[in-house]
Enzyme design. Structure first.
Site, PDB file in Angstrom:
ATOM      1  N   ASP A  69       0.880  -1.152   0.000  1.00 34.00           N
ATOM      2  CA  ASP A  69       0.000   0.000   0.000  1.00 34.00           C
ATOM      3  C   ASP A  69       0.920   1.205   0.000  1.00 34.00           C
ATOM      4  O   ASP A  69       1.885   1.264   0.770  1.00 34.00           O
ATOM      5  CB  ASP A  69      -0.919   0.007   1.226  1.00 34.00           C
ATOM      6  CG  ASP A  69      -2.069   0.992   1.043  1.00 34.00           C
ATOM      7  OD1 ASP A  69      -2.646   1.030  -0.057  1.00 34.00           O
ATOM      8  OD2 ASP A  69      -2.389   1.737   1.981  1.00 34.00           O
ATOM      9  N   SER A  70       0.655   2.113  -0.907  1.00 35.52           N
ATOM     10  CA  SER A  70       1.579   3.233  -1.023  1.00 35.52           C
ATOM     11  C   SER A  70       0.842   4.509  -1.362  1.00 35.52           C
ATOM     12  O   SER A  70      -0.311   4.481  -1.791  1.00 35.52           O
ATOM     13  CB  SER A  70       2.633   2.926  -2.095  1.00 35.52           C
ATOM     14  OG  SER A  70       2.006   2.492  -3.276  1.00 35.52           O
ATOM     15  N   GLY A 153       0.886   8.036 -11.658  1.00 39.70           N
ATOM     16  CA  GLY A 153       0.440   8.722 -10.437  1.00 39.70           C
ATOM     17  C   GLY A 153       0.970  10.141 -10.373  1.00 39.70           C
ATOM     18  O   GLY A 153       0.895  10.908 -11.338  1.00 39.70           O
ATOM     19  N   TYR A 154       1.569  10.472  -9.241  1.00 43.06           N
ATOM     20  CA  TYR A 154       2.042  11.839  -8.996  1.00 43.06           C
ATOM     21  C   TYR A 154       3.484  12.075  -9.472  1.00 43.06           C
ATOM     22  O   TYR A 154       4.044  13.133  -9.220  1.00 43.06           O
ATOM     23  CB  TYR A 154       1.956  12.139  -7.487  1.00 43.06           C
ATOM     24  CG  TYR A 154       0.549  12.066  -6.941  1.00 43.06           C
ATOM     25  CD1 TYR A 154      -0.294  13.172  -6.978  1.00 43.06           C
ATOM     26  CD2 TYR A 154       0.069  10.883  -6.376  1.00 43.06           C
ATOM     27  CE1 TYR A 154      -1.585  13.103  -6.477  1.00 43.06           C
ATOM     28  CE2 TYR A 154      -1.225  10.801  -5.875  1.00 43.06           C
ATOM     29  CZ  TYR A 154      -2.053  11.908  -5.930  1.00 43.06           C
ATOM     30  OH  TYR A 154      -3.326  11.842  -5.447  1.00 43.06           O
ATOM     31  N   ASP A 155       4.076  11.097 -10.142  1.00 46.37           N
ATOM     32  CA  ASP A 155       5.494  11.193 -10.529  1.00 46.37           C
ATOM     33  C   ASP A 155       5.874  12.510 -11.236  1.00 46.37           C
ATOM     34  O   ASP A 155       6.903  13.098 -10.911  1.00 46.37           O
ATOM     35  CB  ASP A 155       5.900  10.000 -11.405  1.00 46.37           C
ATOM     36  CG  ASP A 155       6.028   8.710 -10.593  1.00 46.37           C
ATOM     37  OD1 ASP A 155       5.927   8.773  -9.348  1.00 46.37           O
ATOM     38  OD2 ASP A 155       6.236   7.654 -11.202  1.00 46.37           O
ATOM     39  N   HIS A 180      10.432   4.507  -3.050  1.00 49.60           N
ATOM     40  CA  HIS A 180       9.878   4.022  -1.788  1.00 49.60           C
ATOM     41  C   HIS A 180       9.565   2.531  -1.866  1.00 49.60           C
ATOM     42  O   HIS A 180       9.883   1.776  -0.961  1.00 49.60           O
ATOM     43  CB  HIS A 180       8.616   4.817  -1.437  1.00 49.60           C
ATOM     44  CG  HIS A 180       7.639   4.958  -2.578  1.00 49.60           C
ATOM     45  ND1 HIS A 180       7.997   5.489  -3.809  1.00 49.60           N
ATOM     46  CD2 HIS A 180       6.326   4.635  -2.697  1.00 49.60           C
ATOM     47  CE1 HIS A 180       6.943   5.485  -4.615  1.00 49.60           C
ATOM     48  NE2 HIS A 180       5.922   4.964  -3.971  1.00 49.60           N
ATOM     49  N   ARG A 181       8.983   2.109  -2.995  1.00 49.01           N
ATOM     50  CA  ARG A 181       8.622   0.696  -3.148  1.00 49.01           C
ATOM     51  C   ARG A 181       9.878  -0.164  -3.244  1.00 49.01           C
ATOM     52  O   ARG A 181       9.958  -1.233  -2.641  1.00 49.01           O
ATOM     53  CB  ARG A 181       7.741   0.520  -4.389  1.00 49.01           C
ATOM     54  CG  ARG A 181       7.138  -0.876  -4.502  1.00 49.01           C
ATOM     55  CD  ARG A 181       6.054  -0.933  -5.568  1.00 49.01           C
ATOM     56  NE  ARG A 181       4.959  -0.048  -5.235  1.00 49.01           N
ATOM     57  CZ  ARG A 181       4.660   1.071  -5.898  1.00 49.01           C
ATOM     58  NH1 ARG A 181       5.371   1.439  -6.944  1.00 49.01           N
ATOM     59  NH2 ARG A 181       3.644   1.820  -5.520  1.00 49.01           N
TER      60      ARG A 181
END
Length: 196
Positions: A69-70, A153-155, A180-181
């Site tokens: 979950d990220s 996503g927000y990249d 993060h992942r």
């Protein structure tokens, strides 16, 4: 040994397959037509949602399950969008709408106050009910407008302090090296997978 990766995200599946390359692990996912239930992510933290997803699917299938979950946490917005990152602009939202809402909510915020970090919590659950979770983070700040179209996503609006550029212009390899992942998966690999 078989491990289910509880995600529909093809990017996450590829990442995990690369991570377990040269290990005696067969990665299974929804793409292999495995029947597993939709898990309601009703936890209040990344840890709760990640662990719940892995545990429910491991118990249902009888196979070791990994889930993650990220999300993005922005300091000036008290940690928002956080666990709601994927549906920040509503249930019918998408990456574009989420970015639009984020930039709108930060429109009055100066550069020095736009610090943010991505969080990923990766959990591994065993059919006997054992769960272990590992957290990874990467630090940066939110740009005033999109830079690049890479990633998802927000990249494009996340400026990485490690890379000194937006994730939107970073290569897949660059992003993976600081993501993060990636950091959470590395902990999982060292602490659990290499010992199985």
């Amino acid at each position: 040994m078989k491990i289910i990766l509880a995600t529909k995200n093809k990017g996450k599946i590829k990442d995990f397959e690369k991570l377990t390359d040269k290990m005696d692990i067969e990665v299974l996912s929804i793409l292999d037509n495995i029947d597993f239930p939709d898990v309601v992510e009703d936890g209040k933290t990344f840890e709760e949602n990640s662990a719940k997803k892995a545990l429910e699917i491991a118990k249902y299938t009888g196979i070791i399950t990994v889930s993650d979950d990220s999300g993005l946490c922005v300091d000036a917005l008290n940690g928002e969008p956080g666990i709601y990152s994927a549906r920040y602009s509503g249930e019918d939202g998408n990456d574009e709408k989420n970015i639009e809402k984020l930039l709108k909510n930060l429109s009055d915020v100066e550069k020095n106050d736009r610090k943010a970090h991505f969080v990923s919590v990766v959990s591994i659950a065993f059919p006997d009910g054992t769960v272990k979770s590992f957290r990874g983070e990467t630090q940066g700040e939110i740009l005033f407008e999109k830079e690049g179209n890479n990633g998802f996503g927000y990249d494009p609006v996340f400026y990485s302090y490690d890379l000194e550029k937006s994730f939107g212009v970073a290569t897949i390899e660059e992003k993976k090296s600081v993501s993060h992942r990636g950091r959470a998966f590395e902990k999982l690999k060292k602490e659990v997978l290499e010992k199985l």
